[in-house]
Design an enzyme around this catalytic site. Structure first.
Site, PDB file in Angstrom:
ATOM      1  N   GLU A   1       6.545 -10.495   6.658  1.00  0.00           N
ATOM      2  CA  GLU A   1       5.728 -10.390   7.868  1.00  0.00           C
ATOM      3  C   GLU A   1       4.339 -10.964   7.599  1.00  0.00           C
ATOM      4  OE1 GLU A   1       3.684  -6.911  10.629  1.00  0.00           O
ATOM      5  OE2 GLU A   1       3.816  -6.714   8.459  1.00  0.00           O
TER       6      GLU A   1
ATOM      7  N   HIS B   1       0.807  -1.227   0.000  1.00  0.00           N
ATOM      8  CA  HIS B   1       0.000   0.000   0.000  1.00  0.00           C
ATOM      9  C   HIS B   1       0.836   1.270   0.000  1.00  0.00           C
ATOM     10  CE1 HIS B   1       0.600  -1.358   4.254  1.00  0.00           C
ATOM     11  NE2 HIS B   1       1.077  -0.135   4.348  1.00  0.00           N
TER      12      HIS B   1
ATOM     13  N   ASP C   1       6.138  -3.617  16.769  1.00  0.00           N
ATOM     14  CA  ASP C   1       4.674  -3.664  16.717  1.00  0.00           C
ATOM     15  C   ASP C   1       4.038  -4.311  17.945  1.00  0.00           C
ATOM     16  OD1 ASP C   1       4.345  -2.428  14.225  1.00  0.00           O
ATOM     17  OD2 ASP C   1       4.642  -4.319  13.147  1.00  0.00           O
TER      18      ASP C   1
ATOM     19  N   ARG D   1       8.617   2.048  21.331  1.00  0.00           N
ATOM     20  CA  ARG D   1       9.553   2.598  20.343  1.00  0.00           C
ATOM     21  C   ARG D   1      10.462   3.649  20.976  1.00  0.00           C
ATOM     22  NH1 ARG D   1       5.156   2.820  15.313  1.00  0.00           N
ATOM     23  NH2 ARG D   1       4.948   0.555  15.139  1.00  0.00           N
TER      24      ARG D   1
ATOM     25  N   ASP E   1       6.981  -5.969   4.537  1.00  0.00           N
ATOM     26  CA  ASP E   1       5.853  -5.629   5.397  1.00  0.00           C
ATOM     27  C   ASP E   1       4.555  -6.261   4.858  1.00  0.00           C
ATOM     28  OD1 ASP E   1       4.912  -3.892   7.597  1.00  0.00           O
ATOM     29  OD2 ASP E   1       3.801  -2.871   6.002  1.00  0.00           O
TER      30      ASP E   1
ATOM     31  N   ASP F   1      -4.595   0.412  -1.139  1.00  0.00           N
ATOM     32  CA  ASP F   1      -4.119  -0.927  -1.476  1.00  0.00           C
ATOM     33  C   ASP F   1      -3.815  -1.056  -2.967  1.00  0.00           C
ATOM     34  OD1 ASP F   1      -4.165  -3.564   0.254  1.00  0.00           O
ATOM     35  OD2 ASP F   1      -4.697  -4.123  -1.807  1.00  0.00           O
TER      36      ASP F   1
END
Ligand SMILES: *[C@@H]1O[C@H](CO)[C@@H](O)[C@H](O)[C@H]1NC(C)=O
Ligand SMILES: *[C@@H]1O[C@H](CO)[C@@H](O)[C@H](O)[C@H]1NC(C)=O
Ligand SMILES: *[C@@H]1O[C@H](CO)[C@@H](O)[C@H](O)[C@H]1NC(C)=O
Ligand SMILES: *[C@@H]1O[C@H](CO)[C@@H](O)[C@H](O)[C@H]1NC(C)=O
Ligand SMILES: *[C@@H]1O[C@H](CO)[C@@H](O)[C@H](O)[C@H]1NC(C)=O
Ligand SMILES: *[C@@H]1O[C@H](CO)[C@@H](O)[C@H](O)[C@H]1NC(C)=O
EC number: 3.2.1.1
Length: 484
Positions: free
Chosen positions: A254, A146, A322, A369, A230, A199
């Site tokens: 992933e 995306h 994440d 993070r 990703d 997308d």
């Protein structure tokens, strides 16, 4: 300190690894590597000013490629010989209501230019060169599924997308509503009306050709050794083999799911898959002294039988950017050390997320993070030493046995609180009895009376007359044995 017990075989490793760097790195080349995951915005400032970085507002904290170059000693001294860096292309600029800046790099806008917050194209090349001069690999995170937009995209936003600047190169707008419907997962959109993730129509030949040409160019321009892809499961599977071939280097994808059957099928389309089902089982097994070890055993057996090359098809991790950090919920340092050991002693390629070695404990995104510079890169803490020992034990075992990265491990669970990974010459015992518990472990496969070392404590021991060891732990700590 922890290098006292480094087996002598390690001495020649730095020399050996120099032979690998000139050629495109394959899956086989990566199997002996250890990966340190870097979030560029949060790893190192160019000037090392130590500026505070509050995770909550989700704004740029200004880490750079130059900062990474300046701190490669820190990464390499722990025994890592590869880094994975967050996405580098130009992202949406500015701040979205509630979701902050694109400091993480996952809000792609223009794939033909480099995100100026991290530095220039030349800075990225300099990072690649600095890594290669140390015999280290560079893995780049890429987002293929995306592009991003603040609010739903219109003709103006789409025209800023450079390479893919026409509406018909995207799937018609619909947000994913049914994760049990794979077409919905692949063709509808991630994100929301605040930040929409438009997308791409990866069925379109224009899109396929555009991506394949782009990745060939990126690998060549920046001398990349590998890719982390990703949101792999949001693109139809048959897209990936040609993309992988155009890249010409190892790629690991992933697939965020707690289901080994679902995740493993992707190993038929791409070199490697991040071991999310294993992550869930690992964190559960060491979550407390009543964690479920049989779930970890069962999951690892499924991994070995279902992926194309068993667990060799996976890359294993305890933390990433994440998920909440392990120490956001677990504080017993014995459990922490045991959980950290797993990724370094199985067939998978180990990945450690920056900050785990500093004992960071941030919870859900964005708290997980934290800027690494706030640790001042100290090397004196216990977990930093633990990681260093794990990497050196792994490297020594690889150097000692040419079948280490091809013959599958044997995983067993001698008791409900222990798990044993046998990859000779390494035997690794892990337990969730915790710091106030004790356990006995028996393992074998050595020569009679062979001289061994327990690499985490640096204690020497000898196998018995049958080549077995009988080890007693009084503090629940893991044990990683191999010969001297
Ligand atoms: C990062 O740089 C921007 C632009 O120079 C600045 O406004 C911001 O305060 C910096 N962030 C931090 C955390 O220092
Ligand atoms: C398109 O979207 C952008 C970003 O949300 C907005 O600033 C702009 O006004 C929109 N343009 C049109 C023509 O609607
Ligand atoms: C699955 O999702 C697609 C795309 O949203 C949709 O067209 C299709 O009707 C869905 N199938 C079922 C069985 O719900
Ligand atoms: C993951 O899946 C396993 C097997 O279905 C299940 O036992 C476990 O509880 C799940 N873990 C999480 C965190 O959902
Ligand atoms: C532990 O995991 C196993 C294997 O998935 C499962 O059969 C068992 O019910 C789990 N035990 C507990 C206490 O959740
Ligand atoms: C090397 O690995 C193979 C396969 O696991 C094993 O059979 C052999 O004993 C190992 N050799 C040594 C010296 O550890």
């Amino acid at each position: 300190m922890h290098l006292f017990c480094t087996p002598s075989i390690l001495k020649c490793l730095a020399f050996l690894s120099l032979f690998n760097v000139a050629l495109a790195a394959s899956a086989t080349d990566w199997l002996s590597r250890s990966i340190y995951q870097v979030l560029t915005d949060r790893f190192a400032l160019t000037d090392d000013a130590g500026t505070p970085c509050d995770t909550a507002p989700q704004l740029y904290c200004n880490g750079t490629f130059k900062g990474i170059v300046n701190h490669l000693d820190y990464i390499q001294a722990m025994g890592f010989d590869a880094i994975w860096i967050s996405p580098v292309v130009t992202n949406l600029e500015g701040n979205s209501a509630g979701e902050g800046d694109a400091y993480h790099g996952y809000w792609t806008q223009d794939i033909t230019t480099i995100n100026k917050h991290f530095g220039t194209s030349d800075d990225l090349k300099a990072l690649s060169k600095a890594l290669h001069s140390r015999g280290m690999y560079l893995m780049l995170d890429v987002v293929i599924n995306h592009f991003a937009s603040f609010g739903l995209p219109n003709d103006t936003t789409i025209s800023a997308y450079g390479t893919f600047n026409a509406p018909d190169l995207f799937h018609p707008q619909c947000f994913i509503s049914d994760y049990n419907n794979q077409t919905n997962v692949e063709q509808c959109w991630l994100g929301d009306t605040t930040v929409a993730l438009a997308d791409l129509n990866t069925e379109s030949q224009t899109v396929i050709d555009g991506w394949n040409k782009w990745i060939t160019g990126m690998v060549s321009e920046y001398s990349l050794d590998g890719l982390r892809i990703d949101t792999l499961k949001h693109v139809r599977k048959p897209f990936w083999p040609a993309f992988q071939q155009a890249a010409g280097v190892y790629a690991v994808g992933e697939v965020l799911i707690n289901d080994t059957s679902y995740a493993s099928d992707y190993s038929n389309f791409i070199d490697g898959v991040l071991d999310y089902p294993g992550y869930y089982a690992l964190t559960q097994a060491f979550s407390s002294t009543s964690g479920n070890m049989s779930l970890l055993l069962e999951t690892s057996h499924q991994t070995q039988s279902l992926y194309k090359n068993g667990a060799f098809s996976t890359a294993a991790f305890l933390e990433n950017h994440d998920q909440p950090r392990f120490q956001s919920t677990v504080h017993d340092q014995s459990l922490v050390k045991n959980a950290m050991t797993w990724s370094f002693v199985t067939d998978a390629i180990p990945i450690l997320y920056q900050g785990q070695e500093q004992g960071y404990g941030g919870g859900n995104v964005p708290a997980n993070r934290e800027a690494l510079w706030l640790s001042a890169y100290v090397t004196s803490n216990t977990l930093h030493g633990h990681v260093t020992s794990l990497n050196s034990a792994r490297k020594a075992a690889i150097a000692a046995n040419s079948s280490y990265t091809s013959v599958p491990m044997v995983v067993s669970s001698p008791s409900e609180s222990t798990i044993l990974v046998s990859k000779l010459p390494m035997l690794a015992f892990m337990s969730n009895v915790g710091a106030f518990g004790s356990y006995n472990a028996v393992g074998g496969g050595y020569q009679p009376n062979e001289a061994l070392v327990e690499t985490l404590s640096c204690k020497t021991l000898n196998a018995d007359g049958n080549g077995n060891i009988n080890f007693a732990s009084t503090d629940g700590l893991p044990m990683v044995c191999e010969f001297l």
